[in-house]
Design a protein around this motif. Structure first.
Motif, PDB file in Angstrom:
ATOM      1  N   ARG A 195      -3.967   7.287   3.721  1.00  0.00           N
ATOM      2  CA  ARG A 195      -3.856   5.847   3.472  1.00  0.00           C
ATOM      3  C   ARG A 195      -3.016   5.597   2.209  1.00  0.00           C
ATOM      4  NH1 ARG A 195      -8.774   7.173   5.440  1.00  0.00           N
ATOM      5  NH2 ARG A 195      -9.444   7.871   3.405  1.00  0.00           N
ATOM      6  N   PHE A 196      -2.181   4.555   2.282  1.00  0.00           N
ATOM      7  CA  PHE A 196      -1.387   4.153   1.124  1.00  0.00           C
ATOM      8  C   PHE A 196      -1.156   2.655   1.187  1.00  0.00           C
ATOM      9  CE2 PHE A 196       1.398   5.357   4.545  1.00  0.00           C
ATOM     10  CZ  PHE A 196       2.507   4.536   4.477  1.00  0.00           C
ATOM     11  N   ARG A 197      -0.950   2.039   0.031  1.00  0.00           N
ATOM     12  CA  ARG A 197      -0.817   0.574  -0.033  1.00  0.00           C
ATOM     13  C   ARG A 197       0.625   0.089  -0.127  1.00  0.00           C
ATOM     14  NH1 ARG A 197      -5.547  -1.892  -0.157  1.00  0.00           N
ATOM     15  NH2 ARG A 197      -7.367  -0.804  -0.916  1.00  0.00           N
ATOM     16  N   LYS A 198       1.492   0.931  -0.670  1.00  0.00           N
ATOM     17  CA  LYS A 198       2.903   0.542  -0.769  1.00  0.00           C
ATOM     18  C   LYS A 198       3.765   1.793  -0.641  1.00  0.00           C
ATOM     19  CE  LYS A 198       2.745   0.219  -5.827  1.00  0.00           C
ATOM     20  NZ  LYS A 198       1.444   0.485  -6.305  1.00  0.00           N
ATOM     21  N   LEU A 199       5.021   1.595  -0.351  1.00  0.00           N
ATOM     22  CA  LEU A 199       5.930   2.714  -0.109  1.00  0.00           C
ATOM     23  C   LEU A 199       5.958   3.674  -1.295  1.00  0.00           C
ATOM     24  CD1 LEU A 199       7.942   4.024   1.805  1.00  0.00           C
ATOM     25  CD2 LEU A 199       9.720   2.560   0.806  1.00  0.00           C
ATOM     26  N   GLU A 200       5.903   3.147  -2.491  1.00  0.00           N
ATOM     27  CA  GLU A 200       5.970   3.975  -3.702  1.00  0.00           C
ATOM     28  C   GLU A 200       4.769   4.908  -3.832  1.00  0.00           C
ATOM     29  OE1 GLU A 200       6.243   0.494  -3.788  1.00  0.00           O
ATOM     30  OE2 GLU A 200       8.415   0.647  -3.660  1.00  0.00           O
TER      31      GLU A 200
END
Length: 146
Positions: A113-118
């Motif tokens: 899981r990740f919230r933004k591309l960075e």
């Protein structure tokens, strides 16, 4: 995010511009490093990268053998990495790569899981995606299923 799409193109078209700005670079990384023989489809409500049934029909659920998948969720993005899900050494390596890149490692059994591309080190994603040829992955799957 529940999708009503039935194709890759329809799924991409229903994404918001913000979601598309995250999904598209990850998708391109996957497509650029996906070994020959895997195909991109739309399955399970997400972009799916899999071994076609014509190549390997002996799956436990009579569905194509899933290698990876990508989806925009309500509050985050999910990159499913079935190609390392049951390999403790591969998961430990992945966690170390995230640590070295200064990124938070948030992974369940196969769902990263990740919230933004960075938040996602794309070079590491590329390494994971090119990890197995189709034949090697089928062997990995068969060994897991015992």
């Amino acid at each position: 995010m529940k999708s009503n799409a039935t194709t890759v193109e329809a799924y991409l078209a229903e994404l918001t511009p913000e979601q598309r700005s995250v999904i598209e670079p990850v998708r391109q990384t996957i497509l650029q490093h996906l070994p020959e023989g895997f195909v991109e489809t739309f399955a399970w409500g997400m972009l799916s990268y899999e071994v076609p049934l014509a190549r390997f029909p002996q799956t436990y659920n009579q569905q194509p053998l899933s290698y990876a998948a990508l989806a925009a969720q309500k509050k985050h993005y999910s990159l499913y990495l079935m190609c390392v899900a049951y390999d403790e050494l591969a998961v430990a390596w992945l966690q170390e790569q995230f640590s070295q890149a200064g990124k938070k490692f948030d992974m369940g059994k196969s769902c990263l899981r990740f919230r933004k591309l960075e938040d996602l080190p794309l070079a590491v994603v590329a390494e994971v995606i090119q990890r197995y040829s189709v034949d090697e992955y089928i062997g990995y799957y068969q060994a897991m299923r015992g």
